[in-house]
Design a protein around this motif. Sequence first.
Motif, mmCIF file in Angstrom:
data_model
loop_
_atom_site.group_PDB
_atom_site.id
_atom_site.type_symbol
_atom_site.label_atom_id
_atom_site.label_comp_id
_atom_site.label_asym_id
_atom_site.label_seq_id
_atom_site.Cartn_x
_atom_site.Cartn_y
_atom_site.Cartn_z
ATOM 1 N N LEU A 102 -3.458 18.679 14.103
ATOM 2 C CA LEU A 102 -2.848 17.819 14.733
ATOM 3 C C LEU A 102 -3.013 16.145 14.371
ATOM 4 N N ALA A 103 -4.148 15.680 14.388
ATOM 5 C CA ALA A 103 -4.209 14.543 13.891
ATOM 6 C C ALA A 103 -3.556 14.148 12.495
ATOM 7 N N GLY A 104 -3.667 15.269 11.564
ATOM 8 C CA GLY A 104 -3.085 14.883 10.134
ATOM 9 C C GLY A 104 -1.417 14.904 10.411
ATOM 10 N N ILE A 105 -1.007 15.950 11.186
ATOM 11 C CA ILE A 105 0.524 15.684 11.342
ATOM 12 C C ILE A 105 0.931 14.258 12.163
ATOM 13 N N ALA A 106 0.251 13.900 13.183
ATOM 14 C CA ALA A 106 0.353 12.796 13.649
ATOM 15 C C ALA A 106 0.333 11.352 12.913
ATOM 16 N N GLY A 107 -0.666 11.569 11.791
ATOM 17 C CA GLY A 107 -0.864 10.543 10.694
ATOM 18 C C GLY A 107 0.112 10.262 9.943
ATOM 19 N N LEU A 108 0.807 11.668 9.592
ATOM 20 C CA LEU A 108 1.849 11.450 8.512
ATOM 21 C C LEU A 108 3.250 11.084 9.337
ATOM 22 N N GLY A 109 3.483 11.495 10.468
ATOM 23 C CA GLY A 109 4.520 10.892 11.224
ATOM 24 C C GLY A 109 4.475 9.450 11.419
ATOM 25 N N PHE A 110 3.157 8.891 11.605
ATOM 26 C CA PHE A 110 2.994 7.420 11.847
ATOM 27 C C PHE A 110 3.319 6.786 10.552
ATOM 28 N N ILE A 112 5.252 7.938 8.102
ATOM 29 C CA ILE A 112 6.615 8.009 7.919
ATOM 30 C C ILE A 112 7.457 6.765 8.689
ATOM 31 N N LEU A 113 7.143 6.706 9.767
ATOM 32 C CA LEU A 113 7.639 5.649 10.822
ATOM 33 C C LEU A 113 7.402 4.055 10.357
ATOM 34 N N LEU A 114 6.215 3.920 9.597
ATOM 35 C CA LEU A 114 5.799 2.724 9.136
ATOM 36 C C LEU A 114 6.701 2.363 7.942
ATOM 37 N N ILE A 115 6.761 3.314 7.048
ATOM 38 C CA ILE A 115 7.528 3.112 5.767
ATOM 39 C C ILE A 115 9.025 2.781 6.027
ATOM 40 N N ALA A 116 9.682 3.560 7.106
ATOM 41 C CA ALA A 116 10.891 3.444 7.606
ATOM 42 C C ALA A 116 11.168 1.839 7.994
ATOM 43 N N ALA A 117 9.874 1.457 8.969
ATOM 44 C CA ALA A 117 10.311 0.090 9.465
ATOM 45 C C ALA A 117 10.287 -0.971 8.377
#
Length: 301
Positions: A102-110, A112-117
């Motif tokens: 779950l920590a790895g999935i949350a880190g991956l989502g963060f 992706i969000l950072l790259i999009a921003a």
Amino acid sequence: MITVVPLVTGAEVAFWMLAPIMVLGALGLVLAKRPVHSALCLAVVMISLAIQYAALDAPFLFAVQIIVYTGAILMLFLFVLMLVGVDAADSLVETIKGQRVLAGIAGLGFAILLIAAIGNAIVGTPMGLEQANTTHGGNAQGLAALIFNDYVFAFEATAALLITAAVGAMVLAHRERLKEKKTQRDLAGERMRRYAETGEHPGPLPTPGVFARHNAVHVPALLPDGSVAEKSVSQTLKARGTVLDARDLTGPITESLKQVAGDKSDIYKPPPTPAIESLPELAEGQGTDDAATGTEEEEGK
């Protein structure tokens, strides 16, 4: 009339000056071995971010960043570190199943969000704070219009989530009492019973530094005969190994007594501790005088 366009704005100067400091602080936060050093690196990042807000004409965000995040949340981190102990090792045992996944999935989502921003800031055409501030008459007014008009549902949902988290933390920290709470009478009876059985003094414990040469909490008290009172320091300090060595306390006193006594070594030696006779166990409602009278009657018989 010639319009002068500045090549570099104040916000850009602040960014290029503070960006390396923020990156170094973030690396120190992750790579520091001591938790206190990590917290200090986090403070550097938060203060630098607050200066960035001030340079971008966002005084409300600047004040919130300093007062709320740096002044309140970071201080809570430091208080927790001081309570737990700076030398306390982190447990590597996974208490929740699937926690690492779950920590790895949350880190991956963060990520992706950072790259999009970042991509939106580089490729897109941001409006900027100047236009947003002039639309509503100021930075605080613009934030209030966005929060309570466009994003009021998200704001209320976040507030409910934070309240739920606070209540959950109190529920998890609450400890059910397995035994009845002892009254003052029960505690006094236990102290007197220990005094009758082992000779332990029923009065208050000696405070740190009494008869010693320092009054700090890690300095154990000295009894009138020069010996160390072990119960005068906290067990937490003993576990951390920060209690001052007793020989450092009794050494100067012994040397001073030697100089006063000269060759008569028996003067500065502590007197032998008298033996304490154990008294019979007190029955319920019986005082110490009644127990002593009963003992004398048995001896007379």
